[in-house]
Design an enzyme around this catalytic site. Sequence first.
Site, PDB file in Angstrom:
ATOM      1  N   TRP A  71      19.787  10.823  38.794  1.00 49.32           N
ATOM      2  CA  TRP A  71      20.270   9.449  38.915  1.00 49.32           C
ATOM      3  C   TRP A  71      19.213   8.524  38.332  1.00 49.32           C
ATOM      4  O   TRP A  71      18.062   8.547  38.751  1.00 49.32           O
ATOM      5  CB  TRP A  71      20.524   9.037  40.369  1.00 49.32           C
ATOM      6  CG  TRP A  71      20.799   7.556  40.464  1.00 49.32           C
ATOM      7  CD1 TRP A  71      21.949   6.914  40.106  1.00 49.32           C
ATOM      8  CD2 TRP A  71      19.876   6.535  40.879  1.00 49.32           C
ATOM      9  NE1 TRP A  71      21.803   5.545  40.279  1.00 49.32           N
ATOM     10  CE2 TRP A  71      20.539   5.291  40.761  1.00 49.32           C
ATOM     11  CE3 TRP A  71      18.563   6.555  41.335  1.00 49.32           C
ATOM     12  CZ2 TRP A  71      19.941   4.078  41.086  1.00 49.32           C
ATOM     13  CZ3 TRP A  71      17.955   5.343  41.660  1.00 49.32           C
ATOM     14  CH2 TRP A  71      18.638   4.124  41.530  1.00 49.32           C
ATOM     15  N   HIS A  84      28.069   4.107  46.109  1.00 42.98           N
ATOM     16  CA  HIS A  84      27.910   3.670  44.717  1.00 42.98           C
ATOM     17  C   HIS A  84      29.204   3.190  44.077  1.00 42.98           C
ATOM     18  O   HIS A  84      29.283   3.080  42.862  1.00 42.98           O
ATOM     19  CB  HIS A  84      27.332   4.806  43.864  1.00 42.98           C
ATOM     20  CG  HIS A  84      25.867   5.000  44.060  1.00 42.98           C
ATOM     21  ND1 HIS A  84      25.103   5.770  43.210  1.00 42.98           N
ATOM     22  CD2 HIS A  84      25.013   4.523  44.993  1.00 42.98           C
ATOM     23  CE1 HIS A  84      23.844   5.760  43.627  1.00 42.98           C
ATOM     24  NE2 HIS A  84      23.769   5.023  44.708  1.00 42.98           N
ATOM     25  N   ASP A 123      28.187   9.393  45.055  1.00 45.51           N
ATOM     26  CA  ASP A 123      27.488   8.758  46.170  1.00 45.51           C
ATOM     27  C   ASP A 123      28.453   7.798  46.844  1.00 45.51           C
ATOM     28  O   ASP A 123      29.006   6.906  46.190  1.00 45.51           O
ATOM     29  CB  ASP A 123      26.247   8.024  45.664  1.00 45.51           C
ATOM     30  CG  ASP A 123      25.390   7.479  46.791  1.00 45.51           C
ATOM     31  OD1 ASP A 123      25.926   6.764  47.657  1.00 45.51           O
ATOM     32  OD2 ASP A 123      24.183   7.750  46.810  1.00 45.51           O
ATOM     33  N   ASP A 179      25.746  -1.513  47.820  1.00 44.17           N
ATOM     34  CA  ASP A 179      25.127  -0.192  47.948  1.00 44.17           C
ATOM     35  C   ASP A 179      23.872  -0.284  48.797  1.00 44.17           C
ATOM     36  O   ASP A 179      22.760  -0.354  48.292  1.00 44.17           O
ATOM     37  CB  ASP A 179      24.794   0.354  46.549  1.00 44.17           C
ATOM     38  CG  ASP A 179      24.018   1.660  46.622  1.00 44.17           C
ATOM     39  OD1 ASP A 179      24.225   2.406  47.590  1.00 44.17           O
ATOM     40  OD2 ASP A 179      23.216   1.923  45.718  1.00 44.17           O
ATOM     41  N   ASP A 201      22.285  10.758  52.046  1.00 43.24           N
ATOM     42  CA  ASP A 201      21.554   9.838  51.171  1.00 43.24           C
ATOM     43  C   ASP A 201      21.589   8.432  51.745  1.00 43.24           C
ATOM     44  O   ASP A 201      22.370   7.585  51.318  1.00 43.24           O
ATOM     45  CB  ASP A 201      22.142   9.855  49.758  1.00 43.24           C
ATOM     46  CG  ASP A 201      21.324   9.008  48.782  1.00 43.24           C
ATOM     47  OD1 ASP A 201      20.192   8.644  49.134  1.00 43.24           O
ATOM     48  OD2 ASP A 201      21.807   8.714  47.680  1.00 43.24           O
ATOM     49  N   ASP A 223      23.124   1.846  51.576  1.00 49.49           N
ATOM     50  CA  ASP A 223      22.633   3.116  52.108  1.00 49.49           C
ATOM     51  C   ASP A 223      22.354   3.067  53.607  1.00 49.49           C
ATOM     52  O   ASP A 223      21.257   3.382  54.057  1.00 49.49           O
ATOM     53  CB  ASP A 223      21.386   3.565  51.346  1.00 49.49           C
ATOM     54  CG  ASP A 223      21.711   3.972  49.914  1.00 49.49           C
ATOM     55  OD1 ASP A 223      22.576   4.829  49.737  1.00 49.49           O
ATOM     56  OD2 ASP A 223      21.113   3.418  48.984  1.00 49.49           O
ATOM     57  N   LYS A 225      26.611   5.046  39.256  1.00 46.82           N
ATOM     58  CA  LYS A 225      26.458   3.904  40.146  1.00 46.82           C
ATOM     59  C   LYS A 225      27.268   2.746  39.585  1.00 46.82           C
ATOM     60  O   LYS A 225      27.390   2.593  38.369  1.00 46.82           O
ATOM     61  CB  LYS A 225      24.993   3.507  40.280  1.00 46.82           C
ATOM     62  CG  LYS A 225      24.697   2.567  41.442  1.00 46.82           C
ATOM     63  CD  LYS A 225      23.202   2.526  41.727  1.00 46.82           C
ATOM     64  CE  LYS A 225      22.929   1.757  43.017  1.00 46.82           C
ATOM     65  NZ  LYS A 225      21.505   1.825  43.397  1.00 46.82           N
ATOM     66  N   GLU A 249      24.628  11.610  38.527  1.00 48.21           N
ATOM     67  CA  GLU A 249      25.117  10.654  39.527  1.00 48.21           C
ATOM     68  C   GLU A 249      25.306   9.262  38.929  1.00 48.21           C
ATOM     69  O   GLU A 249      24.413   8.719  38.279  1.00 48.21           O
ATOM     70  CB  GLU A 249      24.119  10.585  40.688  1.00 48.21           C
ATOM     71  CG  GLU A 249      24.485   9.589  41.763  1.00 48.21           C
ATOM     72  CD  GLU A 249      23.465   9.561  42.888  1.00 48.21           C
ATOM     73  OE1 GLU A 249      23.620   8.730  43.800  1.00 48.21           O
ATOM     74  OE2 GLU A 249      22.501  10.364  42.846  1.00 48.21           O
ATOM     75  N   HIS A 266      26.804  12.734  47.752  1.00 53.58           N
ATOM     76  CA  HIS A 266      25.699  12.046  48.402  1.00 53.58           C
ATOM     77  C   HIS A 266      26.324  11.126  49.445  1.00 53.58           C
ATOM     78  O   HIS A 266      26.973  10.147  49.101  1.00 53.58           O
ATOM     79  CB  HIS A 266      24.881  11.249  47.386  1.00 53.58           C
ATOM     80  CG  HIS A 266      23.724  12.002  46.847  1.00 53.58           C
ATOM     81  ND1 HIS A 266      22.647  11.404  46.226  1.00 53.58           N
ATOM     82  CD2 HIS A 266      23.438  13.329  46.859  1.00 53.58           C
ATOM     83  CE1 HIS A 266      21.770  12.324  45.869  1.00 53.58           C
ATOM     84  NE2 HIS A 266      22.236  13.500  46.242  1.00 53.58           N
TER      85      HIS A 266
END
Length: 420
Positions: free
Chosen positions: A186, A263, A260, A295, A327, A297, A229, A227, A287
Site C-alpha cells: 500500500w 478505504h 481495506d 478512513d 488494520d 481506522d 485507497k 491495496e 484489511h
Amino acid sequence: MSMTEKLYAAANEVYQSCGVDPQKAMARLDEIPLSLHAWQGDDVVGFEEMDHALTGGCQVTGNYPGRARTADELRSDLDAALKLLPGKKNRVCLQSHEVDFMKKGQDRDTLSIENYASWIDWAKSRGIALDIAPVYYSHPKLDHGLSLSHPDAGIRRFWIDHTKACREIGAAFGREFGTPAVSNVWVPDGFKDIPADRRAPRERLLASLEEIFAKDIPETQLLDAVESKLFGIGVEAYTVGSHDFYLTFAAKHNKLICLDTGHFHPTESIADKLSAICCQQGKILLHISRGVRWDSDHVLVLNDDLLDLGREAVRNDNGSNLFFTLDYFDASINRIAAWVIGARNWQKALLIALLEPKNGLCEAEYAGDFTARFAKREEMKSLPWGAVWNYYCVSRDLPTDAEILGPIGAYEKDVLLKRQ
C-alpha cells in the site's frame, strides 16, 4: 454444570432444531487464520534508528500510556493479546519498520531477513506465523507524497528496492514457518488538490509494480497483495493507487486484491465485493478496520457492516482464497484491549455467520418468496449466538468478554505504566 454450560446446552438445542451444529461451527472457527496487526502496539512508529515524523496519510489519535518502543516490548504486548484470543492458526503481520535492529547506515532498501531474526524465534516459540508489509510513509524519500509513482527515477528506485526486499523477507518467513506469508503493498501516493495529469503517476506506479513483481516467488512461500485507497489525509483529491487501478492489476498479474474496510466511501459495501471478485479472479486480502466518516481506522465494533462482512466471508471462503488481517490503530484506549476487543468482534462475526441456519432462506429466495426470506433473516437475529460464543471461549480455556479486562488491567499496571 456452570451457568455458561447451561446456557450453551439450551442454545445448542435451539440451533440443532434449525439444522445447525454449534460444535462444527466452533471447530471451523478454530481453523480460520487471523493475522494480528503489530502496528496497533507501536502507533505505526516502528523501531528504525532514524528520527522520522509520522507522515504519508497515517494518523494515530491519543497518547494512552505504554506504547511499545522496541521490538521486545511489542512482542511482549502481542503475547498479552494473543493469550486472550481463540483460534488455532492466529498470525502476526509486521510492518517493515518494526525491525529488531538496523545496521549503521542501513535504510529500508537493504532490509533482509537478518533484521527480523528475533521475530522469527519468537513466532516459532509461540507456534504462529508472520506476514509483512512494506512501509512507504514516515521517510524523507516519501517526497511530496509520492513514492513508487514519483517522477524522479532515483526515488522510485529506493522504494522499488524496498518492496523487493520485503518480498524476499516474506518468502523467508514462508519457508521458516511452512505456510505462505502475505506481503501487502500500500503506497500513500496522491495529491491534496486536483492534479494536472492523472495518468502519468499511474503509469509510473504500474512500471514500478511490474519490476517489483518480475521475480516469480512460489505461492507456497509468498502471497503478494496490492491495496487501494479512496482518499486520505493530504491526498483528498487524487489517489494514484485507486481501487480501479489495483483491481485490474491484481486480476492481470494474479495477485491478491487487498480490500481495506476503511478505504472506501462510507456508504459503499465491502461485503458485496467479495462474491463479485471471488467468482472471477480469486484471492482477496481483507484489511479489517472501521472507518468513521473517513478512513480513520477505528477499533472494530460488532455492527451491521461487520456482521455482513463476516457472513459474506464465510460464504465465499474456500479455505485458500480469503485472508484476514486486522488494520486499525487507536492510542486513545489501552492498546492491548484494542487488539483483543477488535479481534474478538471479528471472530464473533464469523461465528454468527457459521451458526446461520441455511435451511429455508435460499429456498425462499429461489422460489421468489421474498416475504419469507425477509422474515427468516429477521428471525435469525434473535438466535442465542452469545451463549455459544461464551462457551467457545471457556471451552478453549479463555476468559469471556466480561472477564478480559482483568488480565489486561494487570498487564497495564505491571508492564505498560512502567514504560513512562
